[in-house]
Design a protein around this motif. Structure first.
Motif, PDB file in Angstrom:
ATOM      1  N   ILE A  72       0.826  -1.204   0.000  1.00  0.00           N
ATOM      2  CA  ILE A  72       0.000   0.000   0.000  1.00  0.00           C
ATOM      3  C   ILE A  72       0.863   1.258   0.000  1.00  0.00           C
ATOM      4  CG2 ILE A  72      -1.600   1.366   1.410  1.00  0.00           C
ATOM      5  CD1 ILE A  72      -2.885  -1.291   2.255  1.00  0.00           C
ATOM      6  N   VAL A  73       1.943   1.249   0.780  1.00  0.00           N
ATOM      7  CA  VAL A  73       2.820   2.427   0.847  1.00  0.00           C
ATOM      8  C   VAL A  73       3.470   2.687  -0.508  1.00  0.00           C
ATOM      9  CG1 VAL A  73       4.959   3.333   1.828  1.00  0.00           C
ATOM     10  CG2 VAL A  73       3.254   2.275   3.323  1.00  0.00           C
ATOM     11  N   VAL A  74       4.042   1.648  -1.121  1.00  0.00           N
ATOM     12  CA  VAL A  74       4.719   1.812  -2.412  1.00  0.00           C
ATOM     13  C   VAL A  74       3.726   2.203  -3.499  1.00  0.00           C
ATOM     14  CG1 VAL A  74       6.037   0.646  -4.217  1.00  0.00           C
ATOM     15  CG2 VAL A  74       6.600   0.245  -1.811  1.00  0.00           C
ATOM     16  N   ALA A  75       2.627   1.440  -3.618  1.00  0.00           N
ATOM     17  CA  ALA A  75       1.629   1.738  -4.650  1.00  0.00           C
ATOM     18  C   ALA A  75       0.966   3.082  -4.402  1.00  0.00           C
ATOM     19  CB  ALA A  75       0.579   0.619  -4.699  1.00  0.00           C
ATOM     20  N   GLY A  76       0.669   3.389  -3.137  1.00  0.00           N
ATOM     21  CA  GLY A  76       0.027   4.658  -2.808  1.00  0.00           C
ATOM     22  C   GLY A  76       0.896   5.854  -3.155  1.00  0.00           C
ATOM     23  N   LEU A  77       2.202   5.766  -2.862  1.00  0.00           N
ATOM     24  CA  LEU A  77       3.114   6.870  -3.191  1.00  0.00           C
ATOM     25  C   LEU A  77       3.260   7.039  -4.702  1.00  0.00           C
ATOM     26  CD1 LEU A  77       5.903   6.366  -0.495  1.00  0.00           C
ATOM     27  CD2 LEU A  77       4.169   8.177  -0.580  1.00  0.00           C
ATOM     28  N   ILE A  78       3.305   5.918  -5.430  1.00  0.00           N
ATOM     29  CA  ILE A  78       3.377   5.997  -6.900  1.00  0.00           C
ATOM     30  C   ILE A  78       2.120   6.654  -7.450  1.00  0.00           C
ATOM     31  CG2 ILE A  78       3.407   4.638  -9.032  1.00  0.00           C
ATOM     32  CD1 ILE A  78       5.167   2.595  -7.548  1.00  0.00           C
ATOM     33  N   MET A  79       0.943   6.241  -6.940  1.00  0.00           N
ATOM     34  CA  MET A  79      -0.312   6.830  -7.406  1.00  0.00           C
ATOM     35  C   MET A  79      -0.429   8.301  -6.999  1.00  0.00           C
ATOM     36  SD  MET A  79      -1.691   4.536  -9.182  1.00  0.00           S
ATOM     37  CE  MET A  79      -0.092   3.792  -9.512  1.00  0.00           C
ATOM     38  N   LEU A  80       0.172   8.657  -5.868  1.00  0.00           N
ATOM     39  CA  LEU A  80       0.180  10.060  -5.448  1.00  0.00           C
ATOM     40  C   LEU A  80       0.966  10.896  -6.456  1.00  0.00           C
ATOM     41  CD1 LEU A  80      -0.865  11.804  -3.082  1.00  0.00           C
ATOM     42  CD2 LEU A  80       1.346  11.468  -1.968  1.00  0.00           C
ATOM     43  N   GLY A  81       2.063  10.325  -6.955  1.00  0.00           N
ATOM     44  CA  GLY A  81       2.825  11.007  -8.007  1.00  0.00           C
ATOM     45  C   GLY A  81       2.006  11.194  -9.270  1.00  0.00           C
ATOM     46  N   PHE A  82       1.257  10.157  -9.674  1.00  0.00           N
ATOM     47  CA  PHE A  82       0.392  10.274 -10.849  1.00  0.00           C
ATOM     48  C   PHE A  82      -0.702  11.324 -10.624  1.00  0.00           C
ATOM     49  CE2 PHE A  82       2.028   6.069 -12.165  1.00  0.00           C
ATOM     50  CZ  PHE A  82       2.267   6.343 -13.505  1.00  0.00           C
ATOM     51  N   PHE A  83      -1.225  11.383  -9.391  1.00  0.00           N
ATOM     52  CA  PHE A  83      -2.264  12.373  -9.080  1.00  0.00           C
ATOM     53  C   PHE A  83      -1.726  13.794  -9.258  1.00  0.00           C
ATOM     54  CE2 PHE A  83      -3.819  15.210  -5.641  1.00  0.00           C
ATOM     55  CZ  PHE A  83      -5.052  15.510  -6.199  1.00  0.00           C
ATOM     56  N   PHE A  84      -0.535  14.054  -8.745  1.00  0.00           N
ATOM     57  CA  PHE A  84       0.058  15.390  -8.899  1.00  0.00           C
ATOM     58  C   PHE A  84       0.282  15.714 -10.375  1.00  0.00           C
ATOM     59  CE2 PHE A  84       1.894  14.789  -4.430  1.00  0.00           C
ATOM     60  CZ  PHE A  84       0.857  15.527  -3.856  1.00  0.00           C
ATOM     61  N   LYS A  85       0.666  14.702 -11.147  1.00  0.00           N
ATOM     62  CA  LYS A  85       0.879  14.902 -12.579  1.00  0.00           C
ATOM     63  C   LYS A  85      -0.433  15.230 -13.290  1.00  0.00           C
ATOM     64  CE  LYS A  85       2.959  12.631 -16.603  1.00  0.00           C
ATOM     65  NZ  LYS A  85       3.617  11.381 -17.090  1.00  0.00           N
ATOM     66  N   ILE A  86      -1.497  14.472 -12.959  1.00  0.00           N
ATOM     67  CA  ILE A  86      -2.817  14.715 -13.562  1.00  0.00           C
ATOM     68  C   ILE A  86      -3.331  16.088 -13.172  1.00  0.00           C
ATOM     69  CG2 ILE A  86      -5.245  13.972 -13.570  1.00  0.00           C
ATOM     70  CD1 ILE A  86      -4.190  11.094 -13.084  1.00  0.00           C
ATOM     71  N   ASP A  87      -3.167  16.436 -11.894  1.00  0.00           N
ATOM     72  CA  ASP A  87      -3.650  17.719 -11.397  1.00  0.00           C
ATOM     73  C   ASP A  87      -2.903  18.887 -12.040  1.00  0.00           C
ATOM     74  OD1 ASP A  87      -5.425  19.140  -9.630  1.00  0.00           O
ATOM     75  OD2 ASP A  87      -3.685  19.599  -8.379  1.00  0.00           O
ATOM     76  N   ALA A  88      -1.576  18.715 -12.212  1.00  0.00           N
ATOM     77  CA  ALA A  88      -0.780  19.776 -12.844  1.00  0.00           C
ATOM     78  C   ALA A  88      -1.171  19.957 -14.304  1.00  0.00           C
ATOM     79  CB  ALA A  88       0.708  19.436 -12.726  1.00  0.00           C
ATOM     80  N   LYS A  89      -1.410  18.848 -14.998  1.00  0.00           N
ATOM     81  CA  LYS A  89      -1.812  18.925 -16.405  1.00  0.00           C
ATOM     82  C   LYS A  89      -3.182  19.586 -16.536  1.00  0.00           C
ATOM     83  CE  LYS A  89      -0.831  15.348 -18.856  1.00  0.00           C
ATOM     84  NZ  LYS A  89      -0.863  13.990 -19.459  1.00  0.00           N
ATOM     85  N   LYS A  90      -4.074  19.265 -15.594  1.00  0.00           N
ATOM     86  CA  LYS A  90      -5.401  19.869 -15.620  1.00  0.00           C
ATOM     87  C   LYS A  90      -5.320  21.364 -15.351  1.00  0.00           C
ATOM     88  CE  LYS A  90      -9.822  19.607 -13.207  1.00  0.00           C
ATOM     89  NZ  LYS A  90     -10.533  19.012 -12.056  1.00  0.00           N
ATOM     90  N   ALA A  91      -4.428  21.768 -14.416  1.00  0.00           N
ATOM     91  CA  ALA A  91      -4.278  23.191 -14.073  1.00  0.00           C
ATOM     92  C   ALA A  91      -3.710  23.961 -15.255  1.00  0.00           C
ATOM     93  CB  ALA A  91      -3.382  23.333 -12.856  1.00  0.00           C
ATOM     94  N   SER A  92      -2.764  23.354 -16.001  1.00  0.00           N
ATOM     95  CA  SER A  92      -2.147  24.041 -17.140  1.00  0.00           C
ATOM     96  C   SER A  92      -3.144  24.282 -18.267  1.00  0.00           C
ATOM     97  CB  SER A  92      -0.948  23.229 -17.645  1.00  0.00           C
ATOM     98  OG  SER A  92      -1.382  21.976 -18.150  1.00  0.00           O
ATOM     99  N   LYS A  93      -4.125  23.353 -18.403  1.00  0.00           N
ATOM    100  CA  LYS A  93      -5.135  23.510 -19.448  1.00  0.00           C
ATOM    101  C   LYS A  93      -6.137  24.594 -19.115  1.00  0.00           C
ATOM    102  CE  LYS A  93      -5.017  18.783 -21.264  1.00  0.00           C
ATOM    103  NZ  LYS A  93      -5.812  17.524 -21.462  1.00  0.00           N
ATOM    104  N   SER A  94      -6.290  24.878 -17.829  1.00  0.00           N
ATOM    105  CA  SER A  94      -7.276  25.877 -17.431  1.00  0.00           C
ATOM    106  C   SER A  94      -6.785  27.300 -17.659  1.00  0.00           C
ATOM    107  CB  SER A  94      -7.634  25.696 -15.943  1.00  0.00           C
ATOM    108  OG  SER A  94      -6.489  25.915 -15.129  1.00  0.00           O
ATOM    109  N   TYR A  95      -5.469  27.475 -17.908  1.00  0.00           N
ATOM    110  CA  TYR A  95      -4.929  28.820 -18.141  1.00  0.00           C
ATOM    111  C   TYR A  95      -5.007  29.187 -19.626  1.00  0.00           C
ATOM    112  CZ  TYR A  95      -3.148  28.898 -13.413  1.00  0.00           C
ATOM    113  OH  TYR A  95      -3.047  28.902 -12.035  1.00  0.00           O
TER     114      TYR A  95
END
Length: 333
Positions: free
Chosen positions: A310-333
């Motif tokens: 859970i720790v390893v998979a959760g941290l990896i998915m947290l990285g993907f979440f930040f990536k998705i969120d950053a990409k979404k934020a860049s499209k909103s500008y």
């Protein structure tokens, strides 16, 4: 998710009780005994157990997607629900039950779904899990009824009961505290009503949730995935049992009962089932003839392998979440 001071107190108490129970259980287990058990353990079976558990998380994410899409024309990818789910499991290791809110918050931010609706699907999902858990407990009782009756007879014996209380008094106190916290969480939303009305309304909400499942379009897939999850839980436990010499000879029904006790331990409102999982799994293994040390070592190996996953998979998915969120934020500008 921000916590108020009362919630922080609850978190601190649950963590303290979990550490207390864990310390009480393992204070007499030497590091050498654990190292020796690890040298004898087949890590091929442990690895297979971890792979099967990851499949289970993916199936759970897919089933959650079915609930989210029920009655609407919403397209939610299983990948997005999987990312949110694993971050939720990671949050549960920090704050008990925070993962349910955390995963909804993650998916709400990446998918722009209403938070209230997502929380409703999680409550419904947990209701289904509870239903299947009761079915599995009943099945385990039928398959190991003689052992159940023997344990009940021992517990009702005054001599055995007094001896257990004196030997495990700290564990009993910790269990009572955790039970109190659990019922506080369960009935908190019904605090303005009498106890019996709390129970009635809790059961009513559970029934309403079960009825609303009929809105799921893929009924076959939903119910089969729910069955598959418990088969996967069983296989996870079975593979770890085969990996350790002291438990390799356990019968299939015995492994089922160990899984049931472990599942009950994970329900307790402590971080990741720490302490409660170990106590219940070790207790039932001793009933099957293992000594106390062997039962506790089995419990710590299987629990640690899943926490690490859970720790390893959760941290990896947290990285993907930040990536998705950053990409979404860049499209909103």
């Amino acid at each position: 998710m921000r916590l108020n001071y009362k919630q922080w107190i609850q978190v601190a108490i649950s963590l303290g009780v979990a550490i207390w129970i864990f310390w009480f259980l393992y204070k007499d287990i030497s590091l050498e005994s654990l190292q020796r058990a690890l040298r004898e353990t087949s890590f091929s079976w442990i690895g297979l157990s971890i792979l099967v558990s990851l499949l289970g998380y993916w199936i759970r994410a897919w089933r959650w997607k079915l609930l989210i899409s029920a009655g609407d024309q919403i397209q939610v990818s299983t990948w997005r629900t999987f990312v949110a789910l694993m971050i939720g499991y990671l949050a549960n290791l920090l704050v008990p039950r925070a993962g349910e809110v955390a995963r909804c918050g993650v998916l709400s931010k990446t998918q722009e779904e209403p938070m209230g609706k997502l929380l409703g699907t999680v409550i419904l999902e947990r209701t289904i899990d509870l239903l299947f858990m009761l079915i599995v407990i009943a099945l385990a009782f039928l398959m190991e009824s003689r052992l159940f009756l023997s344990l009940i007879s021992d517990l009702l014996s005054w001599e055995n009961l007094s001896a257990r209380i004196s030997n495990y008094l700290p564990l009993l106190i910790g269990g009572l505290i955790i039970t109190g916290i659990f019922f506080y969480f369960v009935f908190h939303k019904y605090r303005e009503r009498s106890f019996f009305r709390k129970v009635r309304h809790f059961l009513r909400d559970m029934t309403k949730g079960l009825i609303s499942v009929q809105k799921v379009r893929n009924q076959w897939g939903f119910w089969m995935s729910s069955v598959a999850l418990w088969i996967i839980y069983y296989l996870m436990m079975l593979f770890v049992a085969w990996a350790i010499p002291s438990t390799a000879s356990l019968s299939l029904s015995a492994v089922l009962l160990v899984m049931v006790m472990g599942s009950i331990g994970m329900v307790a409102p402590v971080q990741g089932g720490i302490g409660t999982f170990h106590a219940l799994v070790a207790f039932i293994l001793m009933a099957f003839g293992l000594n106390e040390e062997e039962g506790k070592i089995f419990a710590v190996i299987i629990h640690s392998s899943q926490v690490l996953t859970i720790v390893v998979a959760g941290l990896i998915m947290l990285g993907f979440f930040f990536k998705i969120d950053a990409k979404k934020a860049s499209k909103s500008y």
